[in-house]
Design a protein around this motif. Structure first.
Motif, PDB file in Angstrom:
ATOM      1  N   THR A   5     -13.519 -21.679  18.502  1.00  3.46           N
ATOM      2  CA  THR A   5     -12.550 -20.596  18.430  1.00  3.46           C
ATOM      3  C   THR A   5     -12.806 -19.597  19.542  1.00  3.46           C
ATOM      4  OG1 THR A   5     -11.522 -18.979  16.923  1.00  3.46           O
ATOM      5  CG2 THR A   5     -13.921 -19.108  16.897  1.00  3.46           C
ATOM      6  N   VAL A  38      -9.163 -11.953  14.318  1.00  2.00           N
ATOM      7  CA  VAL A  38      -8.325 -13.144  14.109  1.00  2.00           C
ATOM      8  C   VAL A  38      -9.014 -14.335  14.765  1.00  2.00           C
ATOM      9  CG1 VAL A  38      -6.070 -14.200  14.482  1.00  2.00           C
ATOM     10  CG2 VAL A  38      -6.249 -11.721  14.094  1.00  2.00           C
ATOM     11  N   ASP A  70      -8.483 -18.548  15.106  1.00  2.00           N
ATOM     12  CA  ASP A  70      -7.901 -19.866  14.881  1.00  2.00           C
ATOM     13  C   ASP A  70      -8.987 -20.882  15.206  1.00  2.00           C
ATOM     14  OD1 ASP A  70      -5.259 -19.281  14.036  1.00  2.00           O
ATOM     15  OD2 ASP A  70      -4.782 -18.699  16.094  1.00  2.00           O
ATOM     16  N   HIS A 118     -10.430 -24.352  15.570  1.00  2.00           N
ATOM     17  CA  HIS A 118      -9.998 -25.727  15.818  1.00  2.00           C
ATOM     18  C   HIS A 118     -11.125 -26.687  15.438  1.00  2.00           C
ATOM     19  CE1 HIS A 118      -6.235 -24.902  18.181  1.00  2.00           C
ATOM     20  NE2 HIS A 118      -6.801 -23.704  18.182  1.00  2.00           N
ATOM     21  N   ASN A 154      -7.196 -19.656   2.240  1.00  2.00           N
ATOM     22  CA  ASN A 154      -6.949 -19.755   3.671  1.00  2.00           C
ATOM     23  C   ASN A 154      -6.597 -21.195   3.967  1.00  2.00           C
ATOM     24  OD1 ASN A 154      -9.471 -21.170   3.781  1.00  2.00           O
ATOM     25  ND2 ASN A 154     -10.504 -19.194   3.793  1.00  2.00           N
ATOM     26  N   ALA A 155      -6.901 -21.663   5.141  1.00  2.00           N
ATOM     27  CA  ALA A 155      -6.511 -23.032   5.493  1.00  2.00           C
ATOM     28  C   ALA A 155      -7.275 -24.085   4.714  1.00  2.00           C
ATOM     29  CB  ALA A 155      -6.699 -23.268   6.989  1.00  2.00           C
ATOM     30  N   VAL A 208      -6.381 -26.881  12.435  1.00  2.00           N
ATOM     31  CA  VAL A 208      -6.500 -25.487  12.857  1.00  2.00           C
ATOM     32  C   VAL A 208      -6.611 -24.642  11.596  1.00  2.00           C
ATOM     33  CG1 VAL A 208      -5.493 -23.555  14.115  1.00  2.00           C
ATOM     34  CG2 VAL A 208      -5.144 -25.905  14.941  1.00  2.00           C
ATOM     35  N   ASP A 209      -7.755 -23.988  11.470  1.00  2.00           N
ATOM     36  CA  ASP A 209      -8.126 -23.213  10.280  1.00  2.00           C
ATOM     37  C   ASP A 209      -8.039 -21.728  10.637  1.00  2.00           C
ATOM     38  OD1 ASP A 209      -9.232 -22.427   7.875  1.00  2.00           O
ATOM     39  OD2 ASP A 209     -11.284 -22.970   8.427  1.00  2.00           O
ATOM     40  N   HIS A 210      -7.025 -21.033  10.102  1.00  2.00           N
ATOM     41  CA  HIS A 210      -6.739 -19.649  10.494  1.00  2.00           C
ATOM     42  C   HIS A 210      -7.468 -18.668   9.579  1.00  2.00           C
ATOM     43  CE1 HIS A 210      -4.348 -16.400  12.276  1.00  2.00           C
ATOM     44  NE2 HIS A 210      -4.178 -15.936  11.052  1.00  2.00           N
ATOM     45  N   HIS A 211      -8.193 -17.731  10.188  1.00  2.00           N
ATOM     46  CA  HIS A 211      -8.920 -16.709   9.427  1.00  2.00           C
ATOM     47  C   HIS A 211      -8.621 -15.326   9.992  1.00  2.00           C
ATOM     48  CE1 HIS A 211     -11.755 -19.324   7.091  1.00  2.00           C
ATOM     49  NE2 HIS A 211     -11.368 -20.173   8.024  1.00  2.00           N
ATOM     50  N   GLU A 212      -8.470 -14.363   9.096  1.00  2.00           N
ATOM     51  CA  GLU A 212      -8.341 -12.955   9.467  1.00  2.00           C
ATOM     52  C   GLU A 212      -9.297 -12.144   8.608  1.00  2.00           C
ATOM     53  OE1 GLU A 212      -4.303 -11.637   9.190  1.00  2.00           O
ATOM     54  OE2 GLU A 212      -3.530 -13.196  10.527  1.00  2.00           O
TER      55      GLU A 212
END
Length: 244
Positions: free
Chosen positions: A173, A183, A185, A187, A4-5, A201-205
């Motif tokens: 988030t 989802v 995002d 921060h 991920n990020a 910004v660390d994006h997780h799904e």
């Protein structure tokens, strides 16, 4: 945890702050609970236990007191943190849908909802098959699920912080949902002595998988599996399966 990020966009350095942000999480108590469940299911102290998607190795630090442990993760930066904590413990880079082991383990655990990074039923079933191949007949799997659709609060804001004299962390988030997937995002603000403030910004799904689908996938993979609502964290429960 899958890539991920922590890997993308040059943000691998965030892995070094991960444990600080989760200062509140009682890994010791959770590991003791895992030990109790494994003993109840027939895995005695000294047994071989694999931590699937082990992250920074925070559970393994405690589990190795009772078991012969190993672990893997799909994030190289998270693994690097784990390796610093766990000299002498076998750790390697692998994904939940593709991992393999040299010899079957007495138990495989997958904690802190890492299973949620499998975003559809096909991926979940592929992973359950890998779990079955990694556990001896009569061995045990413990899987801590992510939230179900009913337990996920779309639109809810959340903030986590860490505060020391030389380092301040903020991660914020707002929960979102897209086609059955949560989802986030996340921060990050990293405020460190002598450094400019940094923002990431660390994006997780994560898939909001119904419990019955999770249990079915492991049953079809060859486990006598069940879901217990009394898990390690509030609202998540625990899948317990015995290899047939």
């Amino acid at each position: 945890m899958s890539d991920n990020a922590y890997e993308a966009g040059g943000y691998a350095e965030l892995a070094g702050y991960y444990d600080r942000l989760y200062w509140w999480k009682d890994y010791r108590a959770e590991s003791e609970r895992v030990r109790d469940v494994l003993r109840r299911e027939g895995v005695a102290d000294g047994g071989r236990v694999l931590d699937a998607a082990c992250g920074t190795g925070a559970h393994l630090v405690h589990l190795r007191e009772w078991f012969d442990v190993a672990g893997f993760d799909g994030s190289l930066s998270m693994l690097a943190v784990a390796m610093d904590k766990l000299p002498g413990v076998r750790l390697w880079d692998a994904e939940l849908t593709e991992f393999s082991v040299r010899e079957p383990f007495d138990a495989v655990v997958c904690l802190f909802s890492s299973i949620g990074y499998l975003l559809d039923e096909a991926s979940l079933r592929a992973s359950a098959a890998r779990f079955a191949a990694a556990v001896r007949p009569g061995g045990v799997v413990l899987v801590e699920p992510w939230f179900t659709p009913e337990a996920w609060h779309d639109g809810r804001p959340s903030v986590q912080t860490y505060d020391s004299e030389d380092l301040k962390l903020v991660r914020a988030t707002v929960a979102q949902t897209h086609r059955g997937v949560s989802v986030m995002d996340m921060h990050w603000l990293v405020v460190e002595r002598g450094q400019p403030v940094r923002h990431y910004v660390d994006h997780h799904e994560l898939w909001l998988c119904p419990h019955e689908v999770l249990v079915s996938a492991f049953q079809d993979a060859g486990f006598d599996a069940r879901f217990e609502p009394d898990g390690l964290m509030d609202g998540r429960g625990l899948l317990i399966g015995r290899r047939t």
